[in-house]
Design a protein around this motif. Structure first.
Motif, short mmCIF file in Angstrom:
data_model
loop_
_atom_site.label_atom_id
_atom_site.label_comp_id
_atom_site.label_asym_id
_atom_site.label_seq_id
_atom_site.Cartn_x
_atom_site.Cartn_y
_atom_site.Cartn_z
N ALA A 1 0.82 -1.21 0.00
CA ALA A 1 0.00 0.00 0.00
C ALA A 1 0.85 1.25 0.00
O ALA A 1 1.36 1.67 1.02
N PHE A 2 1.09 1.80 -1.14
CA PHE A 2 1.49 3.20 -1.12
C PHE A 2 0.97 3.88 -2.37
O PHE A 2 1.05 3.37 -3.47
N ALA A 3 0.34 4.99 -2.11
CA ALA A 3 -0.32 5.71 -3.19
C ALA A 3 0.64 6.70 -3.79
O ALA A 3 1.79 6.81 -3.37
N GLY B 1 1.04 9.80 -3.46
CA GLY B 1 1.65 10.69 -2.49
C GLY B 1 2.78 10.03 -1.72
O GLY B 1 3.83 10.60 -1.53
N GLU B 2 2.54 8.80 -1.37
CA GLU B 2 3.53 8.12 -0.55
C GLU B 2 4.80 7.81 -1.33
O GLU B 2 5.89 7.79 -0.78
N LEU C 1 -3.97 -0.99 -7.96
CA LEU C 1 -4.49 0.00 -8.92
C LEU C 1 -5.64 0.84 -8.37
O LEU C 1 -5.64 2.06 -8.56
N PRO C 2 -6.63 0.23 -7.70
CA PRO C 2 -7.71 1.09 -7.19
C PRO C 2 -7.24 2.11 -6.16
O PRO C 2 -7.91 3.11 -5.92
N GLN C 3 -6.05 1.88 -5.58
CA GLN C 3 -5.52 2.86 -4.61
C GLN C 3 -5.01 4.11 -5.30
O GLN C 3 -4.84 5.15 -4.68
N GLU D 1 -6.35 5.38 -8.22
CA GLU D 1 -7.36 5.76 -9.19
C GLU D 1 -7.20 5.02 -10.51
O GLU D 1 -7.64 5.49 -11.56
N GLY D 2 -6.53 3.90 -10.46
CA GLY D 2 -6.41 3.07 -11.65
C GLY D 2 -7.50 2.01 -11.66
O GLY D 2 -8.37 1.97 -10.77
#
Ligand SMILES: Cc1ncc(C[n+]2csc(CCOP(=O)(O)OP(=O)(O)O)c2C)c(N)n1
Ligand code: SF4
Lengths: 433, 280
Positions: free
Chosen positions: A46-48, A50-51, A101-103, A105-106
């Motif tokens: 989990a890193f989006a 921003g991260e 991907l859903p994290q 916006e994919g």
């Protein structure tokens, strides 16, 4: 893009006992076997967006397998759409992207088969998303028709084929390099294609980024030809920060829509690409088309179109053809290798040098367009050239083709579902020395 | 200017080299007309429409119209359309397929697109034959009829496309004919505005490949056949099986609500970002 030097012991162990990795009983057992369960908690994956930025400056070494590195590379390159169908040894790519991907916006979708997967990938790319699919042998066979569509309609996309033993259902899931020629010629009709082969986990990251960049720059499908050893080997890697990575996007039309000619020739041979919904309405087809995208049967339109398809790749060999030289300058014995075999070869060359043997490695990262000039220049002064491959000799055919009788070309082929070890290449080098 | 001329000027491509590929009298043009009238009535922006087709005579339809158009591979139109829609859900994606395209080579994609309830409109032009390749039998060629690959007679049983769509989960399913032009206009319009996977099966004629071989006459005679064999869904409820034996129903077969894929995926995205560490 230097292959890192890690002991190949882990790979050797991994390549035995093929029964425990059958397609049917894969899943949990398979992952258990490779010793590192893919975990889906927020921690490792989990890193989006921003991260990614926040991580900058504190580059943490991470324990990754090749398939995970492909995912990281894809996300770093801006991939926002993935469609796939499960198949070992490529499934981790789907599984992780379904999470990731859903994290960002994919979009991830599991389609009904691999034909549908590549269809969806092409559709998403036409709508502006950087898109990818991943599969292995049988699925790659199913993708061939739509792969040709992407070539002719010039739709950027990335297709990962993690090679396993074939033909047919073959050897799920032992390593192989049997799909090299299929990657080159699998779809029908004359067409240029870009094929890149990673040899390490870090390579998997870098090459996936490259694959997206090439697909965007040249408006073409790019095939990442990984293999089971690379895909499932785990090693500690340090990935580059986002600002260290070059990310390219397709050229979009800037003229008013009424002036836009979708398949107009340019000096690069790559036309600007309108995106569905952006006001540049045009026709996309798998039929040979004129510069406006409309089907044509006129010889004076067919020929320039076909020639441009080739030209856009051919005039950019300097950019596309990537090779790594390792101790080749004074080498009398040259090993030409790619994929996981290149890694074994590197070890073997080092060990042979320790014994005073003048050995060197030409590591092919780009398989197609075949880096003819690099190969010719490297083997010209060699006494013997060895091409070790996990197939009956697919790249060795290319080497022999460009060799033109200058050197002696030897082959070392394994088709028993096991990787080629450093020892095998080392033994050959010592024997030849 | 007559209404039809206005629509021709507004929606047909000016830079396309005509004439079109269809035989004189082919029903494909009628379907195209119905789609354009519906688009005009609904005042969709051309830029927002993506028209996707497969391969066949029907597959050539999008090339003539001034939208974002995508002529894919045989049977695969729905897969490409799925990608377009997921990448840009705000686009209006319309898929045009032939009977062979949608239910033979593309049959799997068809049932899966319906099952997923992807927000697309699928128009299936059913002429009971493979038109483009020379009249070979398709999954909708009726039992006993002739085709170039069934020179004696067809011994396979035909799919009922609309019912297949209902069973597979489409939220809107209509069937019309090219003879019942006003009904067709209405069905297509309804399918366009329906949110979710909407299907319109259009019964049409291929006089060139199917009619000729089966002595069904020219295009006009075949349209008369449509008139005589179509029964409104509402009316069919009161008819016996015997009376309906050689008939087919037209009208709205299904209009229901089910969760839509793109909306569901938007929720998945929310769920996926809920526990993400905040960053700046
Ligand atoms: C993979 C593949 N197989 C076969 C074909 C040849 N082909 C082109 S059109 C067609 C059939 C079209 O029939 P249908 O979908 O019913 O459309 P129609 O032409 O009747 O409108 C076939 C078999 C093809 N283009 N691609
Ligand atoms: S062959 Fe049949 S379907 Fe094709 S254009 Fe002619 S009439 Fe229409």
């Amino acid at each position: 893009m230097k292959p890192s030097l890690v002991s190949s012991k882990q790979q050797v162990i991994r390549s035995q006992n093929p029964e425990s990795r059958s397609d049917t009983a894969q899943g949990a057992r398979h992952k258990e076997y490779i010793g590192q369960r893919v975990s889906f908690g927020p921690e490792p994956y989990a890193f989006a967006k921003g991260e990614l930025m926040a991580r900058k400056g504190k580059k943490k070494p991470r324990l990754l397998q090749g398939n995970e590195a492909i995912v990281e590379g894809a996300l770093a390159a801006g991939c926002s759409f993935f469609a796939g169908y499960p198949i070992t040894p490529a499934s981790e790519i789907s599984e992780i992207l379904a999470y990731r991907l859903p994290q960002v916006e994919g979009t991830f979708i599991q389609m009904e088969d691999e034909i549908a997967s590549l269809g969806a990938v092409i559709g998403a790319s036409l709508a502006g998303a950087k898109s990818m699919t991943a599969t292995s042998g049988p699925g790659f066979s199913l993708m061939q028709e739509n792969l040709g569509f992407a070539c002719v309609a010039e739709v950027p996309c990335v297709i990962v084929n993690v090679m396993r033993g074939g033909p047919s259902t073959g050897l799920p899931t032992n390593p192989s390099q049997g799909d090299v020629m299929q990657a080159r010629w699998g779809t029908h009709g004359d067409h240029p294609i870009i094929v890149l082969a990673p040899s390490t986990v870090r390579d998997s990251f870098d090459i996936t980024v490259k694959a997206f960049n090439f697909s965007e720059r040249y408006r073409t499908p790019v095939i990442v030809l990984s293999d089971e050893v690379v895909a499932h080997t785990r090693e500690t890697v340090v990935l580059p920060d986002p600002d260290e990575i070059e990310v390219l996007d397709r050229i979009r039309p800037s003229m008013p829509p009424e002036w836009y000619i979708p398949y107009e020739d340019t000096s690069s041979g790559v036309p600007a690409m309108g995106i569905f919904g952006d006001g540049y309405r045009y026709h996309v087809t798998g039929l040979i088309h004129d510069i406006r995208g409309f089907p044509t049967a006129r010889t004076d339109e067919i020929e320039p179109f076909m020639r441009r398809l080739f030209r856009k790749i051919n005039q950019s060999f300097h950019d596309i053809q990537i090779v790594n030289h390792f101790m080749t300058e004074d080498a009398e014995l040259i090993v030409i290798a790619y994929g996981s075999v290149a890694r074994s070869a590197r070890r073997a060359v080092l060990d042979a040098r320790d014994k005073g043997v003048k050995a060197g490695l030409l590591h092919l990262v780009t398989l197609y367009p075949f880096p003819r000039r690099d190969v010719m220049a490297t083997i010209r002064d060699a006494r013997v050239v060895l091409v070790p491959e996990m197939n009956m000799g697919q790249i060795s055919r290319e080497v022999k083709r460009v060799n033109e009788g200058m050197s002696q070309v030897a082959t070392l082929n394994r088709i028993d579902g096991c990787m080629i070890t450093p020892q095998e290449i080392y033994d050959w080098l010592i024997k030849e020395a | 200017m007559a209404e039809i001329t206005k629509l021709v000027h507004k929606y047909l491509r000016h830079d396309k080299k005509f004439p079109h590929v269809w035989c004189p009298g082919c029903g494909n043009g009628i379907v195209l007309g119905a789609m354009i009238r519906a688009i005009d009535r609904l005042a969709y922006r051309k830029d927002d429409i993506v028209m996707v087709s497969g391969i066949g005579c029907s597959g050539r339809l999008p090339v003539y119209v001034d939208f974002n158009t995508l002529h894919t591979t045989h049977g695969r139109a729905l897969t490409f359309a799925t990608g377009v829609k997921l990448a840009k859900p705000e686009l209006k994606v319309i898929v045009v397929m032939g009977d062979g395209d949608a239910t033979a080579i593309g049959g799997n994609h068809f049932i899966h697109a319906a099952r997923r309830n992807i927000n697309l409109t699928a128009i299936i032009i059913n002429n009971n034959i493979y038109g483009m390749t020379g009249g070979q039998y398709s999954p909708t060629t009726p039992y006993g009829m002739k085709a170039s690959t069934a020179p004696y007679r067809n011994i396979e049983h035909a799919f009922n496309i609309a019912e297949l769509a209902v069973t597979a989960g489409a939220v809107f399913v209509g069937r019309g004919t090219v003879y019942h032009a006003r009904l067709l206009d209405k069905l297509i319009e309804k399918a366009f505005v329906k949110r979710g996977f909407g299907v319109v099966e259009v019964i049409t004629h291929c006089h060139t490949q199917y009619g000729r071989r089966n002595r069904m006459g020219d295009a006009v005679a075949m349209m008369k056949w449509q008139k005589e064999h179509a029964v409104r869904v509402e009316k069919s409820a009161d008819m016996s099986e015997e009376e309906l034996r050689d008939k087919f129903t037209i009208g709205v077969l299904v209009d229901r609500e089910l969760p839509i894929y793109t909306e569901q995926y938007a929720l998945v995205r929310e769920q996926a970002t809920e526990n993400l560490p905040r960053s700046h």
